[in-house]
Design an enzyme around this catalytic site. Structure first.
Site, PDB file in Angstrom:
ATOM      1  N   HIS A  29       0.816  -1.212   0.000  1.00 24.07           N
ATOM      2  CA  HIS A  29       0.000   0.000   0.000  1.00 24.07           C
ATOM      3  C   HIS A  29       0.855   1.270   0.000  1.00 24.07           C
ATOM      4  O   HIS A  29       0.349   2.370   0.150  1.00 24.07           O
ATOM      5  CB  HIS A  29      -0.916  -0.014   1.240  1.00 24.07           C
TER       6      HIS A  29
ATOM      7  N   LYS B 258       3.301   4.479  -1.060  1.00 24.87           N
ATOM      8  CA  LYS B 258       3.356   5.493  -2.112  1.00 24.87           C
ATOM      9  C   LYS B 258       4.707   6.191  -2.012  1.00 24.87           C
ATOM     10  O   LYS B 258       4.916   7.065  -1.170  1.00 24.87           O
ATOM     11  CB  LYS B 258       2.237   6.527  -1.963  1.00 24.87           C
TER      12      LYS B 258
ATOM     13  N   ASP C 114      16.930  10.037  -8.316  1.00 21.51           N
ATOM     14  CA  ASP C 114      18.382  10.210  -8.176  1.00 21.51           C
ATOM     15  C   ASP C 114      18.870  10.163  -6.734  1.00 21.51           C
ATOM     16  O   ASP C 114      20.004  10.560  -6.449  1.00 21.51           O
ATOM     17  CB  ASP C 114      18.840  11.532  -8.815  1.00 21.51           C
TER      18      ASP C 114
ATOM     19  N   LYS D  30      -3.893  11.151   4.752  1.00 20.29           N
ATOM     20  CA  LYS D  30      -3.595  10.415   5.987  1.00 20.29           C
ATOM     21  C   LYS D  30      -2.524  11.205   6.742  1.00 20.29           C
ATOM     22  O   LYS D  30      -1.330  11.088   6.456  1.00 20.29           O
ATOM     23  CB  LYS D  30      -3.070   9.006   5.698  1.00 20.29           C
TER      24      LYS D  30
ATOM     25  N   HIS E   6      -8.995  11.582   1.277  1.00 20.32           N
ATOM     26  CA  HIS E   6      -8.088  10.435   1.205  1.00 20.32           C
ATOM     27  C   HIS E   6      -6.758  10.696   1.895  1.00 20.32           C
ATOM     28  O   HIS E   6      -5.893   9.834   1.956  1.00 20.32           O
ATOM     29  CB  HIS E   6      -7.858  10.058  -0.266  1.00 20.32           C
TER      30      HIS E   6
ATOM     31  N   ASP F 110       0.515  19.628  18.553  1.00 24.21           N
ATOM     32  CA  ASP F 110       1.240  20.604  19.374  1.00 24.21           C
ATOM     33  C   ASP F 110       2.192  21.517  18.601  1.00 24.21           C
ATOM     34  O   ASP F 110       3.155  22.034  19.190  1.00 24.21           O
ATOM     35  CB  ASP F 110       2.023  19.868  20.476  1.00 24.21           C
TER      36      ASP F 110
END
Length: 509
Positions: A249, A251, A256, A429, A427, A434
């Protein structure tokens, strides 16, 4: 006249339908075998009961989370005729098919700690403990010399993404749960093809389940013809196996070894506002420049080694890094796996929740949390921490959304404030607390992300991107609807029942 089925379903969906039909056929075959044994039913039944009891006792001795063990033991004892046998058929153990020991050896060798504990004293003992955990338990070191840029939407991210890809000189690594043929991927693929022709090494990993409905089965071969090396992570096989749950899952993009991206978004049109699905699609991304990008390269290469072991990582480490604009904040890219010994995403979220002093803001498309996270959120709110959670108003999965909403009442009663993003589907996450800590990445607040999937993210401390994540959250609240305690209490009974069922069996799926 109605069209033939083969002209209605896309080839990708036909493939998925065949795989699902094959799995159903395997289960049906088992049922047929049971029927054939009816004349020996009494003996067969007690043998199965004995197997189920033995399997239940075995499960009780495992070191996995209690929720996982209960999710197996209850159905096994309720249906002993098939419960124990199905556990054996499905593989039982939640251990995924990947080389954990080899991966950890590679991470220890290539990810050498850059900072000492004194570097964290300025940010306090809580920051030092979180960084210590990531370095020692997750083998993910902290960096200073890294510039961060936060992108609050896919539309903000995508032009920068294309520009960075076009500037690649040595290599490009892409690892995404979903790659979908369409306008977005076409623009990316044009650049990848051009770069591969110019001698840049291009490698792509996509998940075999996430991309099964969107890519043809021979897509790695198609990319190979363009000079692009490609792996399909654990292709979806027509087999009854619990290991089909362990999905990639993540991403990740690495260019380079100098520039990297982590995000919540996949490589499909809806993520960058080129196709409308479920209203407006709200997502985000984080760009890194500098030392911390090397961790992303190592994460990618360890996944590449899943199918092609013994890759030498050294040639991909940049010999020199360009100067970057940094304020000296701490940047820690982290990775998680489905192995029961690796609970990095869950542990990090729990630490950020319990260590928040003034406020804690979370965004998640799915709020399917276990008792530990629920109790931590409730305790933080009851302790005076301003806890706010942002979820979608228009869901992409109605059943999961019903479970998400069913978690509202207990949180609202504890003082947690919950909002739904009214323009569409959220979508992103993120976690921010603080004005000091933040996390951006691929990990949802659900059991799958915490315990069943390969995930990644970046933990930030004292970095300017922390404020960018906070400001994005507060701006998004302006177009969101706050859920009241009365709203939560009036949830239909079926949603509360669904929550109980889903939470019971989610450790398996």
């Amino acid at each position: 006249m109605s069209q033939p089925v083969h002209s209605v379903l896309s080839p990708h969906r036909q493939r998925m339908a065949l795989i699902i039909a094959s799995i159903v056929a395997q289960f049906a075959l088992y049922v047929v075998v049971l029927v054939q044994f009816t004349q020996y039913f009494v003996y067969f039944y007690w043998i199965c009961v004995g197997v189920s009891l033995a399997v239940s006792l075995f499960i009780s001795t495992l070191t996995f989370k209690m929720a996982y063990k209960i999710a197996w033991i209850i159905p096994i004892l309720l249906v002993p005729l098939i419960g124990g046998v199905m556990y054996i058929i499905l593989g039982g153990s939640r251990k995924p098919h990947y080389r954990r020991a080899e991966t950890r050896r590679a991470m220890k060798h290539y990810l050498v700690p850059q900072l000492s504990t004194t570097d964290f004293l300025h940010y306090g003992a809580d920051a030092m403990q979180q960084a210590w955990y990531l370095e020692h338990a997750a083998l993910c070191p902290a960096y200073r010399n890294t510039e961060t840029t936060y992108y609050p939407t896919g539309a903000d991210f995508f032009p920068v993404f294309l520009r960075e890809l076009a500037q690649a000189k040595e290599y490009i690594f892409l690892e995404y749960f979903i790659i979908a043929e369409g306008s977005m991927w076409s623009d990316v693929l044009d650049i990848l093809t051009e770069k591969a022709a110019a001698g840049v090494e291009v490698r792509v990993i996509y998940d075999g389940v996430g991309s099964a409905p969107t890519l043809p089965s021979d897509y790695p071969q198609q990319l190979a013809q363009k000079g692009i090396r490609c792996q399909e992570f654990q292709p979806f096989r027509p087999l009854l196996s619990i290991h089909q749950n362990n999905r990639d899952h993540r991403k990740i993009c690495v260019i380079d070894g100098v520039t990297g991206f982590v995000s919540g978004l996949n490589l499909a049109d809806e993520y960058v506002d080129r196709k409308e699905r479920f209203g407006y699609w709200k997502d985000n991304a984080l760009r890194l420049r500098g030392e911390a990008v090397w961790s992303l390269a190592v994460f990618f290469l360890t996944m590449w080694n899943h199918q092609n072991p013994h890759t030498d990582f050294s040639p991909f480490r940049p010999k020199a890094l360009p100067p970057v604009n940094t304020t000296g904040g701490i940047v820690v890219p982290y990775a998680d796996t489905p192995d029961p010994a690796d609970t990095v995403g869950a542990d990090l979220h729990l630490q950020m929740i319990t260590k928040a002093k003034r406020y804690l803001y979370l965004t998640t498309p799915y709020l399917v949390i276990d008792e530990t996270i629920t109790a931590a959120l409730c305790t933080a709110a009851r302790s005076g921490v301003d806890v706010r959670i942002l979820t979608p108003h228009i869901p992409d999965k109605k059943v999961v959304f019903a479970v998400t909403q069913s978690n509202y009442p207990v949180l609202l009663e504890a003082g947690v404030r919950i909002y739904e993003f009214t323009p569409g589907f959220l979508h992103s996450k993120t976690v921010v607390a603080d004005d000091l800590y933040a996390s951006v990445g691929s990990c949802n607040l659900d059991y799958r992300s915490f315990y069943l999937q390969f995930e990644n993210g970046v933990w930030l401390c004292g970095d300017p991107a922390v404020f960018a994540v906070r400001d994005d959250f507060l701006l998004t609240l302006e177009v969101s609807q706050e859920i009241t305690l009365d709203d939560g209490r009036t949830l239909p009974l079926f949603q509360r029942l669904l929550r109980s069922i889903y939470r019971l069996f989610s450790p398996l799926f």
